[in-house]
Design an enzyme around this catalytic site. Structure first.
Site, mmCIF file in Angstrom:
data_model
loop_
_atom_site.group_PDB
_atom_site.id
_atom_site.type_symbol
_atom_site.label_atom_id
_atom_site.label_comp_id
_atom_site.label_asym_id
_atom_site.label_seq_id
_atom_site.Cartn_x
_atom_site.Cartn_y
_atom_site.Cartn_z
ATOM 1 N N PHE A 276 -15.385 3.661 7.000
ATOM 2 C CA PHE A 276 -14.030 4.036 6.586
ATOM 3 C C PHE A 276 -13.816 3.976 5.068
ATOM 4 O O PHE A 276 -12.714 4.226 4.584
ATOM 5 C CB PHE A 276 -12.988 3.163 7.301
ATOM 6 C CG PHE A 276 -13.159 1.676 7.098
ATOM 7 C CD1 PHE A 276 -12.715 1.063 5.926
ATOM 8 C CD2 PHE A 276 -13.752 0.881 8.071
ATOM 9 C CE1 PHE A 276 -12.862 -0.298 5.731
ATOM 10 C CE2 PHE A 276 -13.902 -0.494 7.884
ATOM 11 C CZ PHE A 276 -13.456 -1.084 6.710
ATOM 12 N N THR B 130 -5.410 -6.828 10.922
ATOM 13 C CA THR B 130 -5.706 -5.545 10.267
ATOM 14 C C THR B 130 -5.169 -4.370 11.091
ATOM 15 O O THR B 130 -4.574 -3.436 10.540
ATOM 16 C CB THR B 130 -7.238 -5.392 10.100
ATOM 17 O OG1 THR B 130 -7.750 -6.569 9.479
ATOM 18 C CG2 THR B 130 -7.576 -4.168 9.265
ATOM 19 N N HIS C 174 -2.238 -5.397 1.554
ATOM 20 C CA HIS C 174 -3.522 -6.075 1.362
ATOM 21 C C HIS C 174 -3.236 -7.520 0.995
ATOM 22 O O HIS C 174 -2.282 -7.805 0.283
ATOM 23 C CB HIS C 174 -4.325 -5.433 0.209
ATOM 24 C CG HIS C 174 -5.467 -6.313 -0.250
ATOM 25 N ND1 HIS C 174 -6.685 -6.291 0.363
ATOM 26 C CD2 HIS C 174 -5.535 -7.276 -1.215
ATOM 27 C CE1 HIS C 174 -7.480 -7.206 -0.212
ATOM 28 N NE2 HIS C 174 -6.803 -7.804 -1.179
ATOM 29 N N ARG D 110 2.558 -6.252 9.309
ATOM 30 C CA ARG D 110 1.846 -5.099 9.868
ATOM 31 C C ARG D 110 2.419 -4.680 11.216
ATOM 32 O O ARG D 110 2.514 -3.490 11.508
ATOM 33 C CB ARG D 110 0.345 -5.403 9.928
ATOM 34 C CG ARG D 110 -0.297 -5.287 8.537
ATOM 35 C CD ARG D 110 -1.669 -5.899 8.479
ATOM 36 N NE ARG D 110 -2.414 -5.486 7.284
ATOM 37 C CZ ARG D 110 -3.579 -6.014 6.932
ATOM 38 N NH1 ARG D 110 -4.141 -6.970 7.664
ATOM 39 N NH2 ARG D 110 -4.208 -5.587 5.842
ATOM 40 N N LYS E 191 0.819 -1.219 0.000
ATOM 41 C CA LYS E 191 0.000 0.000 0.000
ATOM 42 C C LYS E 191 0.858 1.277 0.000
ATOM 43 O O LYS E 191 2.064 1.224 0.283
ATOM 44 C CB LYS E 191 -0.929 -0.037 1.224
ATOM 45 C CG LYS E 191 -1.968 -1.170 1.178
ATOM 46 C CD LYS E 191 -2.910 -1.104 2.379
ATOM 47 C CE LYS E 191 -3.963 -2.208 2.309
ATOM 48 N NZ LYS E 191 -4.936 -2.122 3.438
ATOM 49 N N ARG F 178 -1.983 -14.294 4.729
ATOM 50 C CA ARG F 178 -2.714 -13.659 5.840
ATOM 51 C C ARG F 178 -1.910 -13.785 7.136
ATOM 52 O O ARG F 178 -1.889 -12.860 7.951
ATOM 53 C CB ARG F 178 -4.106 -14.281 6.005
ATOM 54 C CG ARG F 178 -5.068 -14.077 4.843
ATOM 55 C CD ARG F 178 -5.513 -12.655 4.600
ATOM 56 N NE ARG F 178 -6.126 -12.020 5.753
ATOM 57 C CZ ARG F 178 -6.805 -10.857 5.696
ATOM 58 N NH1 ARG F 178 -6.956 -10.218 4.534
ATOM 59 N NH2 ARG F 178 -7.313 -10.330 6.779
ATOM 60 N N ASN G 234 -1.955 0.289 6.712
ATOM 61 C CA ASN G 234 -1.402 -0.939 7.293
ATOM 62 C C ASN G 234 -0.563 -1.743 6.303
ATOM 63 O O ASN G 234 -0.437 -2.956 6.408
ATOM 64 C CB ASN G 234 -2.515 -1.773 7.938
ATOM 65 C CG ASN G 234 -3.600 -2.167 6.954
ATOM 66 O OD1 ASN G 234 -3.494 -1.895 5.761
ATOM 67 N ND2 ASN G 234 -4.639 -2.824 7.451
ATOM 68 N N TYR H 51 -12.347 -2.150 -3.583
ATOM 69 C CA TYR H 51 -12.843 -2.237 -2.200
ATOM 70 C C TYR H 51 -14.367 -2.109 -2.123
ATOM 71 O O TYR H 51 -14.905 -1.793 -1.062
ATOM 72 C CB TYR H 51 -12.165 -1.182 -1.327
ATOM 73 C CG TYR H 51 -10.787 -1.598 -0.830
ATOM 74 C CD1 TYR H 51 -10.627 -2.720 -0.023
ATOM 75 C CD2 TYR H 51 -9.642 -0.863 -1.151
ATOM 76 C CE1 TYR H 51 -9.379 -3.110 0.448
ATOM 77 C CE2 TYR H 51 -8.392 -1.245 -0.689
ATOM 78 C CZ TYR H 51 -8.266 -2.361 0.114
ATOM 79 O OH TYR H 51 -7.028 -2.740 0.588
ATOM 80 N N GLU I 137 -9.560 -11.162 -7.442
ATOM 81 C CA GLU I 137 -8.654 -10.014 -7.264
ATOM 82 C C GLU I 137 -7.452 -10.113 -8.202
ATOM 83 O O GLU I 137 -6.969 -9.092 -8.704
ATOM 84 C CB GLU I 137 -8.210 -9.935 -5.803
ATOM 85 C CG GLU I 137 -9.356 -9.540 -4.868
ATOM 86 C CD GLU I 137 -8.960 -9.472 -3.402
ATOM 87 O OE1 GLU I 137 -9.852 -9.170 -2.573
ATOM 88 O OE2 GLU I 137 -7.778 -9.708 -3.067
HETATM 89 P P1 IDP Z 1 -7.846 -6.720 5.903
HETATM 90 O O1 IDP Z 1 -7.044 -5.808 4.996
HETATM 91 O O2 IDP Z 1 -7.055 -7.166 7.103
HETATM 92 O O3 IDP Z 1 -8.479 -7.861 5.149
HETATM 93 P P2 IDP Z 1 -10.495 -5.487 5.937
HETATM 94 O O4 IDP Z 1 -11.457 -5.598 7.075
HETATM 95 O O5 IDP Z 1 -10.786 -6.262 4.697
HETATM 96 O O6 IDP Z 1 -9.031 -5.838 6.515
HETATM 97 O O7 IDP Z 1 -10.383 -3.942 5.593
HETATM 98 C C1 IDP Z 1 -9.791 -3.512 4.385
HETATM 99 C C2 IDP Z 1 -8.885 -2.341 4.692
HETATM 100 O O8 IDP Z 1 -9.676 -1.247 5.164
HETATM 101 C C3 IDP Z 1 -7.863 -2.564 5.823
HETATM 102 O O9 IDP Z 1 -6.709 -3.256 5.416
HETATM 103 C C4 IDP Z 1 -7.556 -1.147 6.238
HETATM 104 O O10 IDP Z 1 -6.683 -0.500 5.316
HETATM 105 C C5 IDP Z 1 -8.942 -0.510 6.133
HETATM 106 N N1 IDP Z 1 -9.671 -0.576 7.420
HETATM 107 C C6 IDP Z 1 -10.239 -1.674 7.982
HETATM 108 N N2 IDP Z 1 -10.835 -1.372 9.156
HETATM 109 C C7 IDP Z 1 -10.635 -0.038 9.327
HETATM 110 C C8 IDP Z 1 -11.021 0.888 10.368
HETATM 111 O O11 IDP Z 1 -11.655 0.524 11.369
HETATM 112 N N3 IDP Z 1 -10.618 2.182 10.184
HETATM 113 C C9 IDP Z 1 -9.916 2.617 9.091
HETATM 114 N N4 IDP Z 1 -9.555 1.775 8.107
HETATM 115 C C10 IDP Z 1 -9.893 0.474 8.222
HETATM 116 MG MG MG Z 2 -9.898 -7.785 3.623
#
Ligand code: IDP
Ligand code: MG
Length: 140
Positions: free
Chosen positions: A59, A93, A117, A104, A11, A87, A114, A51, A128
């Site tokens: 968010f 996350t 992805h 992370r 990212k 993962r 973070n 997304y 994807e």
């Molecule tokens: P993941 O990337 O660990 O699979 P997801 O729940 O799919 O997590 O969320 C996608 C992306 O959205 C996260 O990697 C992060 O960049 C962002 N994100 C997720 N939860 C939050 C939040 O609570 N606040 C701000 N950004 C978030």
């Molecule tokens: Mg995800």
């Protein structure tokens, strides 16, 4: 377990800090091969579509803005159990909840910025991967 592929994105927070090589070393050390990779600037439409599953989340708009804030590196990782393995090496996350050895925990700035992805299922991985790559661009 057969060989599997997953979609990874380094990212903008990580490309900005010149961390592409360090993150790629974590993948390779974990037994994941980078079989396709390109650095690109996502458009708002691309980031929004990628997304789309999170469209209703509070968010979403910030996430799309963040993902277009600088270049990303999209990549296909291949290896045994690649979806779950990636993962694992990514970590939770929220970097505060991620285990110490994970990408992370080591590199992420925040729950949003973070650093990486990774696809969360084999089915999503296939979708994807085809979002970013033609089959002819994937070279094991
Ligand atoms: P993941 O990337 O660990 O699979 P997801 O729940 O799919 O997590 O969320 C996608 C992306 O959205 C996260 O990697 C992060 O960049 C962002 N994100 C997720 N939860 C939050 C939040 O609570 N606040 C701000 N950004 C978030
Ligand atoms: Mg995800």
């Amino acid at each position: 377990m057969a060989k599997e592929r997953t979609l990874s994105i380094i990212k903008p927070d990580a490309t900005r800090r010149n961390l592409t090589g360090k993150i790629n070393a974590v993948f390779e050390d974990a037994g994941l091969s980078i079989v396709a990779q390109k650095r690109m600037q996502l458009t708002p439409a691309q980031a929004g579509a990628f997304y789309a599953v999170h469209k209703e989340r509070p968010f979403y708009n910030d996430l799309v803005s963040f993902m277009i804030s600088g270049p990303v590196v999209v990549q296909v990782l291949e290896g045994e159990n690649a979806v779950a393995k990636n993962r694992d090496v990514m970590g939770a996350t929220d970097p505060k909840k991620a285990e110490a050895h994970t990408i992370r925990a080591q590199f992420a700035e925040s729950i949003e910025a973070n650093s990486v992805h990774g696809s969360d299922s084999a089915e999503n991985a296939a979708n994807e991967i085809s979002f970013f790559f033609a089959e002819t661009e994937i070279l094991p």
